[in-house]
Scaffold this motif. Structure first.
Motif, short mmCIF file in Angstrom:
data_model
loop_
_atom_site.label_atom_id
_atom_site.label_comp_id
_atom_site.label_asym_id
_atom_site.label_seq_id
_atom_site.Cartn_x
_atom_site.Cartn_y
_atom_site.Cartn_z
N UNK A 239 0.83 -1.21 0.00
CA UNK A 239 0.00 0.00 0.00
C UNK A 239 0.86 1.26 0.00
N UNK A 240 2.03 1.18 0.61
CA UNK A 240 2.99 2.28 0.53
C UNK A 240 3.39 2.50 -0.93
N UNK A 241 3.64 1.40 -1.64
CA UNK A 241 4.00 1.50 -3.05
C UNK A 241 2.90 2.19 -3.85
N UNK A 242 1.65 1.85 -3.55
CA UNK A 242 0.52 2.46 -4.25
C UNK A 242 0.47 3.96 -3.99
N UNK A 243 0.58 4.34 -2.72
CA UNK A 243 0.49 5.77 -2.36
C UNK A 243 1.67 6.57 -2.92
N UNK A 244 2.87 6.08 -2.72
CA UNK A 244 4.04 6.84 -3.17
C UNK A 244 4.07 6.97 -4.68
N UNK A 245 3.65 5.92 -5.38
CA UNK A 245 3.65 5.99 -6.83
C UNK A 245 2.59 6.95 -7.34
N UNK A 246 1.47 7.03 -6.64
CA UNK A 246 0.44 8.01 -7.02
C UNK A 246 0.94 9.43 -6.82
N UNK A 247 1.71 9.65 -5.72
CA UNK A 247 2.20 10.99 -5.41
C UNK A 247 3.33 11.42 -6.32
N UNK A 248 4.25 10.50 -6.61
CA UNK A 248 5.44 10.87 -7.37
C UNK A 248 5.33 10.58 -8.86
N UNK A 279 4.85 -10.79 -7.33
CA UNK A 279 3.76 -9.94 -6.85
C UNK A 279 4.29 -8.59 -6.40
N UNK A 280 5.42 -8.59 -5.70
CA UNK A 280 6.01 -7.33 -5.23
C UNK A 280 6.35 -6.42 -6.42
N UNK A 281 6.97 -6.98 -7.44
CA UNK A 281 7.32 -6.18 -8.62
C UNK A 281 6.07 -5.72 -9.35
N UNK A 282 5.06 -6.58 -9.41
CA UNK A 282 3.84 -6.25 -10.14
C UNK A 282 3.07 -5.12 -9.47
N UNK A 283 3.01 -5.13 -8.14
CA UNK A 283 2.33 -4.05 -7.42
C UNK A 283 2.98 -2.71 -7.74
N UNK A 284 4.30 -2.66 -7.65
CA UNK A 284 5.00 -1.40 -7.92
C UNK A 284 4.83 -0.96 -9.37
N UNK A 285 4.90 -1.90 -10.30
CA UNK A 285 4.74 -1.55 -11.71
C UNK A 285 3.35 -1.02 -12.00
N UNK A 286 2.32 -1.68 -11.45
CA UNK A 286 0.95 -1.23 -11.68
C UNK A 286 0.70 0.13 -11.07
N UNK A 287 1.20 0.35 -9.85
CA UNK A 287 1.00 1.64 -9.19
C UNK A 287 1.77 2.74 -9.89
N UNK A 288 3.00 2.46 -10.29
CA UNK A 288 3.82 3.47 -10.96
C UNK A 288 3.24 3.85 -12.31
#
Length: 647
Positions: A239-248, A279-288
C-alpha cells in the motif's frame, strides 16, 4: 526510532541497469572535463527555457526551434548510437552530428522572418536544410525513445507519397517531396507544432518543478508520509508503493523510472515481509504506471491533452481525477485481498517514521504542490502557476532548520530538468511528424470513417478496436509519444461513434499507458522484475491482474461520460463511482479468491460476473451485479467463515 527506508536505495539502483529496459535512461556517463562541459550545456538549456517563460519576449518559432536544437544536439551527445558504443566518453562522430544539427537550427533561427515572408515559395536551400532537419530528428529519436515511434512517423511520411495508389478510405491525391518536407519542418503544423510547443513551455516547467521537489527533499517527504500512513496495515508495504507511486508518478513522466525510483525500496521491503517476488514487482509496476494518469501532471500528457482538445487545464484535471482515483482504488483492493489471503501483516509501528511528528516538522513541504494547484484553480496561466510553484519549492525548505538544504543542491535541478526534457522534446518533435501528416492528408478522419464502417457502428466493437489499437501503439513508447499516437489514430474511431472528444482521448490514452504493464512488452513490469529478480513475463501478467480496474473504468466513462462529469456534475457521477468501487471489490475478490476467507471457484466466477455487470450503465444490471456481490459477502460472513474458522 523510525526505519531509514533510503539507506539501501542507492545500492539497489546501482544493481539495476535501467538502460536495458528503458531506452530513455541509456545515457552516456562522462567524467572530469567532459562532465563539466555537459553540465554547462544542460544548465544553459534550462536557463534559456526559464528566461523565455518568464519574459515571454521571444516568438513561438524562436522558442520551439531553440528547444528542438538544444534537445536534438544533447540527444546525440548524451545517448549512444548502439548498445555496444562506449558510454564513458564523447564520440567525435556524435559531436559532428550535434554540430550539424546546431547549424540547421541556426539557419532557421536566423531566417525565420524571411521564411514567413516566402511561405509557399521556399528556396532550394530551405528545402535541403529542412530535409536534413527531419532526418536528424528521426535518427535522434531512434536513439533516445526507440524504433516504435520512428517507424510510425516514417510510415506516415511514406503515406503522404503513396496515397494515390491506396484503395478506399486511405486514398488521397498525394503530395510532392518539397511539400511534405517544408510542411513538416518549416510550418507550425509539423515538428515545431503544438506538441513541441507544449514541451517547450508547460512540460519543461513541470519537469523542472519535479526536479526541484527531488533536490529539496520534498519527494522524500511524500514517500515517508505515505510509509507512515499505511505501512502498518495489512499488506502495508504494498500500500505504501501504491500511495508513493500516485504521489510521485504524476510528475516523474515515466512509468519505468517511477517503478525503479520508488520500487528501489518498496520492492525489497515487500519481499522481506513475505511477498512473492513477482507480486512485489507487479504491485510497484501497476501503481507506478497509474502515476501517468493521475492529475495534476499525468506524466506531462495533461498539457498535451488540454492543448489538443482545447479545454482549460483545470477543467481537464476535474474530468481526469475520478478515473485516476478509481484506478488506484482498484489496485488498493487487489493488494488488500492478496495480503489477507497470504497472511501478510504490515510493518511494526516502531519501525515506521511517526506520522504526526513528520507532519509537524516537515508538513510545510506540501506547500509547493498545494500552491501550484491553487494558482491554476485561481485563474493563473499554466506557465505562471508553474513558475510560482517553482519559486515556492525552492524557498520552502528554508522555513525550518530540519529541512534546510544547501542552495547549490537546488541549482542542480537545472541540469537535471534539461536532461529529463531531452527525451520528451525528441519524442514531441517526432510526434509532430505524425500530427503534421495527419493534418496534411486528413488521415484521422479517414481512419475514423473506415473503422466506423468496419465495426458497423457498434459502440462496444468500436471501443474494443480502439482498446487493442491503443495497447499495441502504446507498447514501448514514452508517455507523451503514447498520447499523441493513440489520440491521432484510435480516438477518431470513438469520436465518430458519438463518444465525447475528451472521453475518447482519455480512453485511448489510458489503454496506451496500460501497455507498460501488459505483456508481451510491459516495460514497467520488466523494470520491477529487474529489482525483484522475478520472472518478467509472469510479473507482467500479475501486474495486469492487479490493474484490472484500468481495463474496466475507461469502458464505464465511454458508455456514460457523466461518470467523469461530462455533461453532468459530481452528484450525477457519484452513483457511478459507487457502483464502480463495488464492481472492483467483486472482481478483486473473485480474481484473488479471497474475501474474509477463501472463496471457491463457483463463488469467484459469480463475483466476477457481478462486477462486470456493474460496468454497463443500466439501473437493472447495477442492481443485479451489486446484489450478487453483497449476497456472496453476506453468505460467506454469516454461514461459511464461522463454520470454517477462517475469518
Amino acid at each position: 526510532m523510525g526505519l531509514n527506508f533510503f539507506k539501501n536505495r542507492d545500492t539497489v539502483l546501482e544493481n539495476v541497469d535501467l538502460s536495458e529496459i528503458d531506452r530513455e535512461s541509456k545515457f552516456k556517463h562522462f567524467r572530469g572535463r567532459q562532465e563539466i562541459l555537459l553540465t554547462i550545456l544542460l544548465t544553459a538549456f534550462s536557463c534559456f527555457q526559464l528566461y523565455a517563460s518568464i519574459t515571454n519576449r521571444f516568438p513561438q518559432q524562436i522558442v520551439r526551434y531553440s528547444h528542438l536544437g538544444f534537445a536534438i544536439c544533447l540527444a546525440y551527445i548524451m545517448y549512444p548510437a548502439t548498445s555496444k558504443t562506449d558510454r564513458s566518453r564523447h564520440s567525435i562522430f556524435d559531436l559532428v552530428l550535434a554540430a550539424l544539427f546546431a547549424a540547421v537550427t541556426f539557419y532557421f533561427l536566423y531566417n525565420y522572418k524571411d521564411l514567413q515572408l516566402r511561405a509557399g515559395a521556399y528556396t532550394q536551400l530551405d528545402v535541403i536544410m529542412a530535409g536534413i532537419g527531419i532526418l536528424f530528428v528521426l535518427f535522434a529519436c531512434w536513439r533516445v525513445v526507440g524504433p516504435p515511434i520512428v517507424c510510425v512517423a516514417s510510415f506516415f511520411i511514406i503515406y503522404g507519397f503513396i496515397g494515390p495508389y491506396l484503395p478506399g478510405f486511405l486514398h488521397h491525391r498525394g503530395y510532392s517531396v518539397q511539400r511534405v518536407i517544408t510542411h513538416l519542418f518549416i510550418t507550425t503544423e509539423g515538428i515545431i507544432g503544438n506538441p513541441l510547443g507544449v514541451s517547450s513551455t508547460f512540460i519543461f516547467l513541470f519537469i523542472f518543478f519535479g526536479a526541484c521537489l527531488e533536490k529539496t527533499g520534498i519527494g522524500k517527504f511524500f514517500i515517508e508520509a505515505a510509509t507512515s500512513a499505511s505501512g502498518w496495515a495489512a499488506g502495508g508495504p504494498a500500500k505504501v508503493a501504491v500511495l508513493t507511486s500516485a504521489l510521485t508518478g504524476t510528475i516523474s513522466g515515466s512509468s519505468v523510472s517511477n517503478t525503479v525510483s520508488t520500487g528501489s525500496f518498496t520492492i525489497p521491503m515487500m519481499k522481506k515481509l513475505g511477498y512473492k517476488a513477482e507480486f512485489a514487482a507487479a504491485v510497484e509496476a501497476a501503481a507506478s504506471t497509474g502515476g501517468q494518469i493521475m492529475p495534476p501532471v499525468m506524466g506531462s500528457a495533461a498539457f498535451l491533452i488540454a492543448d489538443a482538445i482545447g479545454v482549460p487545464y483545470p477543467t481537464l484535471m476535474k474530468h481526469a481525477l475520478i478515473p485516476a482515483m478509481l484506478y488506484f482504488t482498484g489496485i488498493w483492493v487487489m493488494v488488500h485481498f492478496e495480503a489477507k489471503k497470504s497472511g501478510l501483516r504490515g510493518l511494526p509501528r516502531d519501525q515506521l517514521p511517526p506520522l504526526w511528528p513528520l507532519i509537524r516538522d516537515q508538513g510545510h513541504l506540501m506547500l509547493p504542490l498545494a500552491a501550484i494547484i491553487y494558482f491554476m484553480l485561481s485563474g493563473f496561466t499554466i506557465t505562471r502557476s508553474a513558475l510560482w510553484g517553482i519559486c515556492v519549492a525552492a524557498f520552502i525548505p528554508y522555513l525550518r532548520r530540519g529541512t534546510f538544504v544547501p542552495f547549490r543542491q537546488i541549482l542542480t535541478a537545472l541540469p537535471a530538468a534539461a536532461k529529463s526534457i531531452v527525451s520528451v522534446a525528441t519524442a514531441c518533435g517526432t510526434a509532430g511528424i505524425i500530427v503534421g501528416m495527419v493534418t496534411l492528408t486528413g488521415l484521422g478522419q479517414r481512419i475514423g470513417a473506415g473503422m466506423f464502417e468496419l465495426v458497423g457502428g457498434s459502440l462496444i466493437l468500436g471501443l474494443m478496436v480502439a482498446m487493442l489499437t491503443s495497447l499495441i501503439l502504446g507498447m514501448g513508447v514514452s508517455t507523451t509519444s503514447n498520447y499523441i499516437i493513440t489520440s491521432t489514430i484510435a480516438a477518431p474511431i470513438l469520436i465518430r461513434m458519438g463518444v465525447p472528444v475528451l472521453a475518447s482521448h482519455l480512453f485511448c490514452f489510458y489503454f496506451g499507458i496500460i501497455a507498460d504493464i501488459t505483456p508481451p512488452v510491459a516495460l514497467a513490469a520488466y523494470a520491477g522484475s529487474a529489482i525483484a529478480k522475478s520472472n518478467p513475463f509472469k510479473t507482467g501478467v500479475i501486474a495486469s491482474k492487479i490493474a484490472i480496474g484500468a481495463f474496466i473504468i475507461p469502458y464505464m466513462f465511454a458508455f456514460n461520460p457523466k461518470m467523469i462529469m461530462i455533461n453532468g456534475n459530481f452528484w450525477e457521477a457519484l452513483p457511478m463511482i459507487v457502483t464502480a468501487v463495488i464492481g472492483m471489490i467483486g472482481i478483486g475478490g473473485g480474481l484473488t479468491g479471497y474475501l474474509d476467507g477463501p472463496v471457491n471457484s463457483f463463488w469467484r466466477i459469480l463475483m466476477i460476473i457481478g462486477g462486470f455487470m456493474l460496468i454497463i450503465p443500466d439501473f437493472g444490471t447495477d442492481i443485479i451485479g451489486a446484489g450478487i456481490i453483497f449476497g456472496i459477502l453476506l453468505l460467506h460472513r454469516l454461514y461459511i467463515y464461522p463454520k470454517t474458522g477462517s475469518k
